[in-house]
Design a protein around this motif. Structure first.
Motif, PDB file in Angstrom:
ATOM      1  N   GLY A  69      -0.040  44.685  22.484  1.00  0.00           N
ATOM      2  CA  GLY A  69       0.129  45.860  21.624  1.00  0.00           C
ATOM      3  C   GLY A  69       0.006  45.519  20.155  1.00  0.00           C
ATOM      4  N   LEU A  70       0.660  44.432  19.747  1.00  0.00           N
ATOM      5  CA  LEU A  70       0.568  44.019  18.349  1.00  0.00           C
ATOM      6  C   LEU A  70      -0.842  43.548  17.995  1.00  0.00           C
ATOM      7  N   SER A  71      -1.509  42.917  18.951  1.00  0.00           N
ATOM      8  CA  SER A  71      -2.888  42.487  18.695  1.00  0.00           C
ATOM      9  C   SER A  71      -3.802  43.686  18.492  1.00  0.00           C
ATOM     10  N   VAL A  72      -3.603  44.727  19.293  1.00  0.00           N
ATOM     11  CA  VAL A  72      -4.410  45.950  19.144  1.00  0.00           C
ATOM     12  C   VAL A  72      -4.123  46.607  17.798  1.00  0.00           C
ATOM     13  N   ILE A  73      -2.851  46.710  17.447  1.00  0.00           N
ATOM     14  CA  ILE A  73      -2.487  47.307  16.158  1.00  0.00           C
ATOM     15  C   ILE A  73      -3.043  46.459  15.012  1.00  0.00           C
ATOM     16  N   SER A  74      -2.931  45.135  15.134  1.00  0.00           N
ATOM     17  CA  SER A  74      -3.462  44.236  14.106  1.00  0.00           C
ATOM     18  C   SER A  74      -4.964  44.427  13.951  1.00  0.00           C
ATOM     19  N   ALA A  75      -5.660  44.509  15.083  1.00  0.00           N
ATOM     20  CA  ALA A  75      -7.110  44.698  15.039  1.00  0.00           C
ATOM     21  C   ALA A  75      -7.469  46.030  14.386  1.00  0.00           C
ATOM     22  N   LEU A  76      -6.715  47.082  14.688  1.00  0.00           N
ATOM     23  CA  LEU A  76      -6.984  48.388  14.075  1.00  0.00           C
ATOM     24  C   LEU A  76      -6.747  48.366  12.574  1.00  0.00           C
ATOM     25  N   VAL A  77      -5.652  47.743  12.151  1.00  0.00           N
ATOM     26  CA  VAL A  77      -5.367  47.638  10.715  1.00  0.00           C
ATOM     27  C   VAL A  77      -6.453  46.824  10.025  1.00  0.00           C
ATOM     28  N   LEU A  78      -6.817  45.710  10.644  1.00  0.00           N
ATOM     29  CA  LEU A  78      -7.853  44.847  10.082  1.00  0.00           C
ATOM     30  C   LEU A  78      -9.191  45.570   9.992  1.00  0.00           C
ATOM     31  N   LEU A  79      -9.567  46.271  11.049  1.00  0.00           N
ATOM     32  CA  LEU A  79     -10.827  47.020  11.026  1.00  0.00           C
ATOM     33  C   LEU A  79     -10.789  48.139   9.993  1.00  0.00           C
ATOM     34  N   GLY A  80      -9.640  48.797   9.872  1.00  0.00           N
ATOM     35  CA  GLY A  80      -9.502  49.849   8.863  1.00  0.00           C
ATOM     36  C   GLY A  80      -9.675  49.307   7.456  1.00  0.00           C
ATOM     37  N   CYS A  81      -9.034  48.182   7.174  1.00  0.00           N
ATOM     38  CA  CYS A  81      -9.178  47.553   5.852  1.00  0.00           C
ATOM     39  C   CYS A  81     -10.611  47.114   5.609  1.00  0.00           C
ATOM     40  N   PHE A  82     -11.209  46.492   6.627  1.00  0.00           N
ATOM     41  CA  PHE A  82     -12.588  46.025   6.466  1.00  0.00           C
ATOM     42  C   PHE A  82     -13.541  47.201   6.259  1.00  0.00           C
ATOM     43  N   ALA A  83     -13.329  48.294   6.988  1.00  0.00           N
ATOM     44  CA  ALA A  83     -14.187  49.472   6.824  1.00  0.00           C
ATOM     45  C   ALA A  83     -14.039  50.046   5.410  1.00  0.00           C
ATOM     46  N   PHE A  84     -12.813  50.096   4.898  1.00  0.00           N
ATOM     47  CA  PHE A  84     -12.588  50.601   3.552  1.00  0.00           C
ATOM     48  C   PHE A  84     -13.267  49.703   2.512  1.00  0.00           C
ATOM     49  N   ILE A  85     -13.151  48.384   2.678  1.00  0.00           N
ATOM     50  CA  ILE A  85     -13.790  47.444   1.758  1.00  0.00           C
ATOM     51  C   ILE A  85     -15.305  47.598   1.826  1.00  0.00           C
ATOM     52  N   LEU A  86     -15.827  47.664   3.038  1.00  0.00           N
ATOM     53  CA  LEU A  86     -17.272  47.811   3.219  1.00  0.00           C
ATOM     54  C   LEU A  86     -17.775  49.112   2.593  1.00  0.00           C
ATOM     55  N   PHE A  87     -17.050  50.210   2.820  1.00  0.00           N
ATOM     56  CA  PHE A  87     -17.409  51.500   2.231  1.00  0.00           C
ATOM     57  C   PHE A  87     -17.399  51.409   0.701  1.00  0.00           C
ATOM     58  N   SER A  88     -16.377  50.749   0.151  1.00  0.00           N
ATOM     59  CA  SER A  88     -16.290  50.594  -1.308  1.00  0.00           C
ATOM     60  C   SER A  88     -17.476  49.820  -1.857  1.00  0.00           C
ATOM     61  N   TYR A  89     -17.842  48.738  -1.171  1.00  0.00           N
ATOM     62  CA  TYR A  89     -18.972  47.939  -1.650  1.00  0.00           C
ATOM     63  C   TYR A  89     -20.295  48.688  -1.510  1.00  0.00           C
ATOM     64  N   VAL A  90     -20.451  49.453  -0.469  1.00  0.00           N
ATOM     65  CA  VAL A  90     -21.675  50.259  -0.337  1.00  0.00           C
ATOM     66  C   VAL A  90     -21.774  51.226  -1.511  1.00  0.00           C
TER      67      VAL A  90
END
Length: 184
Positions: A69-90
């Protein structure tokens, strides 16, 4: 890039509050999980850093569901942050490519690309450290990976941003020349 006209103080405060709130919630989740796990193999962590996988190794209960459960939540948080960073750089790159000046392109890309490399190093080592199976875990590998994501990125960020400073470049050049002379 005109940050002052694009981002008001309200947008900056909202982004800061979202980052701090997410970090606080995320750390509280891990802390609550860590304190709820009974330890029966002692309380000495065989690692320099007190990481969650090392604490779970000391557990006497089968906490796989909480870990998954924590791994899934961690992955979601990580993907959310990465998506936000990627969107910002685009968005940054789109704005820069519309600029007529090549000097503006160079300034932006010379700052953004190294920063993106540091973020990628951080995220890839965090993913590897926390989502790798226990079967390939070894104390030396865990230490190297923990060092890579906890020490290297915070050290590289000031270096990247200060390399645009001409005085620092000149001092670094002199230091390297002196070191090379000493080696000869």
């Amino acid at each position: 890039l005109h940050y002052g006209t694009l981002l008001g103080s309200r947008a900056c405060a909202t982004m800061a509050a979202a980052a701090w709130g997410t970090g606080l919630l995320y750390s509280l989740l891990h802390t609550a999980n860590t304190f709820s796990v009974p330890l029966c193999r002692g309380n000495a962590v065989d690692q320099f850093f007190c990481e969650i996988p090392q604490i779970l190794k000391l557990s006497c209960s089968k906490s796989y569901l909480m870990e998954i459960g924590l791994s899934v939540i961690s992955a979601l948080v990580l993907l959310g942050c990465f998506a936000f960073i990627l969107f910002s750089y685009v968005q940054i790159f789109r704005a820069v490519l519309r600029m007529p000046s090549e000097q503006g392109w160079h300034k932006t890309f010379s700052t953004c690309l190294p920063h993106l490399a540091v973020v990628s190093l951080f995220l890839s080592t965090v993913v590897f450290a926390h989502l790798k199976p226990f079967s390939i875990s070894s104390p030396s590998l865990d230490l190297v990976v923990s060092f890579l994501y906890s020490v290297v990125p915070p050290t590289l960020n000031p270096v990247i941003y200060s390399m645009r400073n001409q005085d620092l470049k000149h001092a670094l050049n002199k230091l390297l020349q002196y070191a090379l002379l000493q080696l000869q």
